[in-house]
Structures are given as C-alpha cells and as structure tokens.
Write a protein that holds these residues in place. Structure first.
Motif, PDB file in Angstrom:
ATOM      1  N   ALA A  21      16.046  74.683 -16.699  1.00 57.07           N
ATOM      2  CA  ALA A  21      14.581  74.620 -16.685  1.00 57.07           C
ATOM      3  C   ALA A  21      14.073  74.014 -15.374  1.00 57.07           C
ATOM      4  CB  ALA A  21      14.082  73.815 -17.871  1.00 57.07           C
ATOM      5  N   GLY A  22      14.838  73.065 -14.823  1.00 54.81           N
ATOM      6  CA  GLY A  22      14.440  72.440 -13.559  1.00 54.81           C
ATOM      7  C   GLY A  22      14.406  73.459 -12.436  1.00 54.81           C
ATOM      8  N   GLN A  41       5.496  71.641 -19.657  1.00 48.98           N
ATOM      9  CA  GLN A  41       6.867  71.972 -20.042  1.00 48.98           C
ATOM     10  C   GLN A  41       7.313  71.146 -21.229  1.00 48.98           C
ATOM     11  OE1 GLN A  41       8.028  71.897 -15.774  1.00 48.98           O
ATOM     12  NE2 GLN A  41       9.347  73.560 -16.431  1.00 48.98           N
ATOM     13  N   ASP A  96      23.170  68.391  -9.654  1.00 48.47           N
ATOM     14  CA  ASP A  96      23.456  67.598 -10.852  1.00 48.47           C
ATOM     15  C   ASP A  96      22.409  67.770 -11.946  1.00 48.47           C
ATOM     16  OD1 ASP A  96      21.739  66.474  -9.179  1.00 48.47           O
ATOM     17  OD2 ASP A  96      22.709  64.529  -9.000  1.00 48.47           O
ATOM     18  N   LEU A  97      21.959  68.984 -12.164  1.00 47.97           N
ATOM     19  CA  LEU A  97      21.041  69.228 -13.280  1.00 47.97           C
ATOM     20  C   LEU A  97      21.849  69.610 -14.515  1.00 47.97           C
ATOM     21  CD1 LEU A  97      18.340  71.466 -11.570  1.00 47.97           C
ATOM     22  CD2 LEU A  97      18.679  69.025 -11.403  1.00 47.97           C
ATOM     23  N   SER A  98      21.302  69.356 -15.679  1.00 49.52           N
ATOM     24  CA  SER A  98      22.024  69.806 -16.873  1.00 49.52           C
ATOM     25  C   SER A  98      21.343  71.000 -17.519  1.00 49.52           C
ATOM     26  CB  SER A  98      22.187  68.671 -17.883  1.00 49.52           C
ATOM     27  OG  SER A  98      21.054  67.863 -17.905  1.00 49.52           O
ATOM     28  N   ASP A  99      20.108  71.260 -17.136  1.00 50.90           N
ATOM     29  CA  ASP A  99      19.438  72.405 -17.746  1.00 50.90           C
ATOM     30  C   ASP A  99      18.742  73.225 -16.666  1.00 50.90           C
ATOM     31  OD1 ASP A  99      18.569  73.306 -20.661  1.00 50.90           O
ATOM     32  OD2 ASP A  99      16.912  73.685 -19.293  1.00 50.90           O
ATOM     33  N   MET A 136      15.376  67.646 -17.403  1.00 50.61           N
ATOM     34  CA  MET A 136      15.033  68.857 -18.150  1.00 50.61           C
ATOM     35  C   MET A 136      16.098  69.168 -19.199  1.00 50.61           C
ATOM     36  SD  MET A 136      12.274  70.559 -17.132  1.00 50.61           S
ATOM     37  CE  MET A 136      11.053  70.136 -15.907  1.00 50.61           C
ATOM     38  N   GLY A 137      15.650  69.526 -20.356  1.00 52.90           N
ATOM     39  CA  GLY A 137      16.588  69.813 -21.430  1.00 52.90           C
ATOM     40  C   GLY A 137      17.050  68.574 -22.151  1.00 52.90           C
ATOM     41  N   MET A 172      20.327  72.364  -5.715  1.00 58.78           N
ATOM     42  CA  MET A 172      20.223  71.606  -6.968  1.00 58.78           C
ATOM     43  C   MET A 172      21.572  71.619  -7.646  1.00 58.78           C
ATOM     44  SD  MET A 172      16.530  73.034  -8.096  1.00 58.78           S
ATOM     45  CE  MET A 172      16.554  74.506  -7.097  1.00 58.78           C
ATOM     46  N   MET A 227      11.478  75.738 -12.813  1.00 58.42           N
ATOM     47  CA  MET A 227      10.246  75.095 -12.355  1.00 58.42           C
ATOM     48  C   MET A 227      10.074  75.289 -10.853  1.00 58.42           C
ATOM     49  SD  MET A 227       9.193  71.133 -13.004  1.00 58.42           S
ATOM     50  CE  MET A 227      10.036  70.310 -11.667  1.00 58.42           C
ATOM     51  N   GLU A 228      11.170  75.073 -10.105  1.00 56.93           N
ATOM     52  CA  GLU A 228      11.111  75.250  -8.653  1.00 56.93           C
ATOM     53  C   GLU A 228      10.870  76.711  -8.298  1.00 56.93           C
ATOM     54  OE1 GLU A 228      11.097  73.218  -6.134  1.00 56.93           O
ATOM     55  OE2 GLU A 228      11.306  71.394  -7.340  1.00 56.93           O
ATOM     56  N   GLN A 273      20.798  65.007 -22.793  1.00 58.62           N
ATOM     57  CA  GLN A 273      21.129  63.897 -21.901  1.00 58.62           C
ATOM     58  C   GLN A 273      19.929  62.958 -21.780  1.00 58.62           C
ATOM     59  OE1 GLN A 273      19.833  66.578 -20.839  1.00 58.62           O
ATOM     60  NE2 GLN A 273      19.176  66.571 -18.723  1.00 58.62           N
ATOM     61  N   GLN A 307      21.842  78.849 -15.746  1.00 60.28           N
ATOM     62  CA  GLN A 307      22.543  77.931 -16.637  1.00 60.28           C
ATOM     63  C   GLN A 307      24.049  78.135 -16.500  1.00 60.28           C
ATOM     64  OE1 GLN A 307      20.898  75.553 -18.447  1.00 60.28           O
ATOM     65  NE2 GLN A 307      22.969  74.780 -18.703  1.00 60.28           N
ATOM     66  N   ASP A 339      10.711  71.783 -22.626  1.00 55.14           N
ATOM     67  CA  ASP A 339      11.883  71.514 -21.800  1.00 55.14           C
ATOM     68  C   ASP A 339      12.252  70.045 -21.750  1.00 55.14           C
ATOM     69  OD1 ASP A 339      12.137  74.159 -21.114  1.00 55.14           O
ATOM     70  OD2 ASP A 339      10.745  73.992 -19.443  1.00 55.14           O
ATOM     71  N   ARG A 344      17.512  70.832 -25.614  1.00 53.08           N
ATOM     72  CA  ARG A 344      18.643  71.739 -25.494  1.00 53.08           C
ATOM     73  C   ARG A 344      19.948  71.024 -25.136  1.00 53.08           C
ATOM     74  NH1 ARG A 344      14.622  74.997 -23.125  1.00 53.08           N
ATOM     75  NH2 ARG A 344      15.109  74.042 -21.146  1.00 53.08           N
ATOM     76  N   ARG A 345      19.884  69.999 -24.256  1.00 55.63           N
ATOM     77  CA  ARG A 345      21.143  69.399 -23.775  1.00 55.63           C
ATOM     78  C   ARG A 345      21.379  67.992 -24.319  1.00 55.63           C
ATOM     79  NH1 ARG A 345      22.503  74.157 -22.558  1.00 55.63           N
ATOM     80  NH2 ARG A 345      20.764  75.169 -21.545  1.00 55.63           N
ATOM     81  N   LYS A 399      13.666  67.178 -12.844  1.00 52.23           N
ATOM     82  CA  LYS A 399      14.579  68.310 -12.948  1.00 52.23           C
ATOM     83  C   LYS A 399      15.864  67.890 -13.639  1.00 52.23           C
ATOM     84  CE  LYS A 399      13.906  69.622  -8.589  1.00 52.23           C
ATOM     85  NZ  LYS A 399      14.364  70.163  -7.314  1.00 52.23           N
ATOM     86  N   LYS A 400      16.318  66.688 -13.308  1.00 52.29           N
ATOM     87  CA  LYS A 400      17.549  66.198 -13.932  1.00 52.29           C
ATOM     88  C   LYS A 400      17.354  65.999 -15.423  1.00 52.29           C
ATOM     89  CE  LYS A 400      19.682  63.667 -10.245  1.00 52.29           C
ATOM     90  NZ  LYS A 400      19.965  62.347  -9.725  1.00 52.29           N
TER      91      LYS A 400
END
Lengths: 135, 321
Positions: A62-63, B178, A57-60, B142-143, A55, A66-67, B113, A24, B181, B110-111, B139-140
């Motif tokens: 958790a993604g 999940q 452009d993720l915001s959390d 998530m949260g 990776m 997962m990977e 978005q 994070q 998440d 959590r986020r 994945k994008k």
C-alpha cells in the motif's frame, strides 16, 4: 505505437489491484521497489528518473501504491515503471520491471538506415512524436 | 439494457449468486478466530475493562460486517484509529502492541506489524525534511499499526513555525484517505492528550475510538505482580504475598506511583534482594524451591516500609526501593 518494455507488456495494462499484487510479491522477496518515470522511452534509454528513494523495508505494498498515485498525479503524461532490485549476493540486479503508466498519445519508433564506407549499412532507432498528435 | 438493469440493482445482482438463508454465528466467530483471540485477551491482560469491552465490540462489528457482505448487504470498513489515554503504567503501550495482533487476527489489517514512533521519528529538523520523514514512516506502517507514543509532542503550541504541524497534516490526510491500509493509535497521558485534541480538532474527529485506561486497583496490581513473577519463574510465599499487599497499599500513596510500571520495578528489585539473600549464605544446600520462592523478608526490606509518611523530605523517585 504501444510501447512494449519489461514484464507483462504484451498483456493489457495492469490494474491497480494487479500492480499491488506484483509489488507485494517483490516486497515479500525482499527486493527494493523503485518507481521510475521518463518522457524518453527509447529502448536504449536505461536511465529513467527515480520518483523518491527505493523502497525496501516496507511490509505492505500500500505504501508503494501511495507513492505511485502521487507520481501519476504529477507525471501522468509520462511513462512510469516499477522495478524490483534484488540486492542479494550473486544477483545484485533488477529482477522485475514493468510499466504502470503510459501517456495517452504514445510516440512511435522509426528505423533509420545509413550507408557508410564499403557499402556497410548501419541501423538506428529514432523516437518520433505520436502520429495521432499530427493528423 | 441488461447491463443497465444490473447496475441499478447491483446489490441484488451481487447477492443473487448464492444467497445463504441463515448464518451460524458461533461457527462464523470461530472461523474468524475471534473467540480464541478474545479469550487470550481476557487471560493475559488484567483489569482494563473499558479496553476489553471496546475490543469485543470491534470484533463483533467485524463479524457482522463479514456476514453482511456475504449476504449481499451494504458494508463499509469501520474506522479503527484509536487514542489511548491514561496515567503512566496503565498498559497503553502493551495494549497497543497486543492490538496489532488482535486486529491482524481478525483480519482488519493485512500484515499486523507495529511501527512504534515518537515525535523524533516523524518531525524533521529543517524545512523539507518533515514530509519525506513522515511519509517514510507511514509507508512502513501500511498494512499494520502505527503507534504514536506521547502524541501531544507533535504539536508545540508555543512555536507556530514548528514542523510538527506539517507532520500532523500528512498524518491526518493518510488517516482519512487510507483507512483500510493503516490503523493509527495515539497514546499519551490523559490531560495533555485532551489539550492536544483541543488544538487539533481534526484529529479528534478522525479517531473513532477514544479509550480511557483506568488506574489499577490494589487487587489488580497484586494479580499483575503475581503474573510477572510467574513469567519470571518465581512465586510469593504466603507471608511474602501478605507483605506485598501492604507494599502496594503504601506505594500507591507515595508520589510518582506509576501503576504497573512501579510494580514491575518492585518485582525486579525483589528478585535482586532474593538473589542477595541466597548468596549471602554460601554454606547451605539450595533447593529448587528456594530458588523459586520470594520470602517476606525480600519484600519487607523495601525502603517503602521504612520511609516516613509520604511527602516528608524523602527523595521521591522510581529508584527508591
């Protein structure tokens, strides 16, 4: 022999919660997070194989977790590391890299000495299979 | 031995640290920002009673869960996946965007978005393309909230080799594993969503909240139009307001009426006509009031009024004004 490469490697192995927080932190800084794995942890082997794409452009985190879970499922018997690449101008390099998985039986490294012309000595690090495997 | 005892009475051990005897609900609700968020929702969205009551229920559940956790009772995170069904223009997308804010404010996600996707973003074009594509989106999201608009397009019953099925399977798996998440919101028109759920029973059971968006009443549509005008810095004159009431009544009987969306288009066209009216007379001095006021003539010039009774050879489309 316990492999010590990258950040935090002299600490006890990070828990998933701790990994999550580190990832994070990387994402919050806008770094691209990579999952890499290898069965050749020789310090000179910088070319680990990548699990999927970087990776960014993720915001959390958790993604990424997962990977990572998926990667551990497939390559649980190898070394896996997570690295954060900073693409901003002036850096353009890996800012953080830490191990997140290690095999149950770790290999060790042997120092090899070679005498060459003029009594010069050359040293090399050789990767040896785990000692525990061959009692 | 001590450890064993502790494991047996884990709930006791956890709660024993500081077991508060009572909880001030009002204080707790305010600390969580629930009262504020709900008030905002009440003011900014017109109508939508079932939606609001469901949001209130969810918020209450969260509050109680929090308190239970502190009291050392068993608590489990609620399932929040939702499906929004309703006719065009009933506010599904608007509420979905708002929902992310609410859930984030309440600490469910959590986020906060919103990733808004349709079939094209999830389903690939060739074998092996779909899974990475769907995972990338997941994945994008998530949260936050993953909003799948017109979700029924994911499933193509006429083609059993369609890659949509693969996307559905990945979605279901992540929705199940999940839950903390990610919140998935599916949206679409009522009847087609029913068919979609009928052919994908797994989806139906994994979604805890099926929310039906009712059509707006005439009074609500009028309130919406006034809110839209206010946002754009206009207001109706008394006569114009009356004319618009008639406009709504007429427009609702005509084909291709899509609730708030039709009203938004009508408001935009009224602004056009108002501007046109003002510009047509270049020799007068304009006052601020003129710029702000919608006159009845702006409304009455609409073709809805001049049209023959509905369904008689007119071209019925959103573009008619």
């Amino acid at each position: 022999m316990r492999l010590t490469q990258g950040c935090f490697s002299f600490l006890p192995d990070l828990t998933d919660d701790q990994i999550y927080k580190q990832v994070q932190y990387c994402l919050a800084n806008g770094w691209a997070v990579n999952i890499e794995f290898t069965d050749d942890p020789h310090p000179r082997n910088t070319y680990w194989e990548m699990w999927g794409l970087p990776m960014f452009d993720l915001s959390d985190a958790a993604g990424v977790m997962m990977e990572l879970a998926e990667c551990r499922r497939v390559y649980g018997d190898r070394y896996i590391r997570i690295s954060g690449f900073d693409s901003s101008h002036g850096w353009e390099s890996v800012r953080i890299s830490f191990l997140v998985n290690r095999p149950a039986q770790e290999p060790y490294f042997a120092l090899e000495r070679q005498e060459v012309a003029g009594r010069v000595v050359r040293y090399a690090t050789r990767l040896c299979p785990s000692r525990e495997a061959t009692p | 031995m001590l450890d064993l005892q502790c494991a047996n009475n884990s709930s006791l051990c956890g709660g024993a640290a500081s077991p508060p005897s009572g909880f001030d609900l009002r204080k707790e609700a305010e600390a969580a920002g629930i009262t504020e968020t709900l008030r905002e929702l009440e003011h900014e969205l017109i109508g939508l009673k079932p939606v609001k009551s469901r949001v209130r229920q969810i918020a209450s559940l969260l509050l109680i869960e929090r308190i239970r956790q502190r009291a050392g009772l068993v608590s489990s995170p609620p399932t929040l996946h939702m499906s929004f069904t309703g006719n065009p223009g009933t506010g599904k997308t608007t509420v979905a965007l708002r929902m992310a804010k609410i859930l984030h404010g309440l600490g469910f996600v959590r986020r906060g978005q919103v990733i808004s996707v349709t079939r094209d973003d999830l389903v690939g074009q060739y074998i092996g393309h779909t899974a990475p594509k769907t995972k990338e989106i997941l994945k994008k999201a998530m949260g936050g909230v993953l909003f799948i608009d017109e979700a029924y397009y994911l499933h193509r019953p006429d083609n059993e080799r369609d890659y949509g099925q693969e996307a559905i399977e990945i979605l279901l798996q992540v929705m199940e594993n999940q839950r903390e998440d990610l919140v998935v919101i599916l949206a679409g028109y009522g009847e087609r969503m029913t068919n979609f759920f009928a052919s994908n029973p797994g989806f139906r059971s994994r979604i805890a909240h099926h929310i039906e968006f009712p059509d707006y009443s005439e009074a609500e549509l009028l309130l919406i139009s006034e809110l839209m005008l206010k946002e754009r810095g206009y207001s109706f004159s008394a006569a114009a307001r009356e004319a618009f009431v008639n406009y709504i009544a007429l427009r609702m009987t005509q084909p291709f009426f899509s609730n708030a969306r039709s009203i938004r288009n009508a408001v935009d066209r009224i602004r056009l006509r108002q501007a046109d009216r003002l510009v047509s007379d270049l020799d007068r001095m304009l006052e601020i009031k003129d710029l702000e006021t919608i006159d009845s003539s702006d409304v009455l010039a609409s073709r809805v009024f001049s049209a023959s009774p509905p369904g008689e050879g007119r071209e019925p489309s959103e573009r008619t004004s």
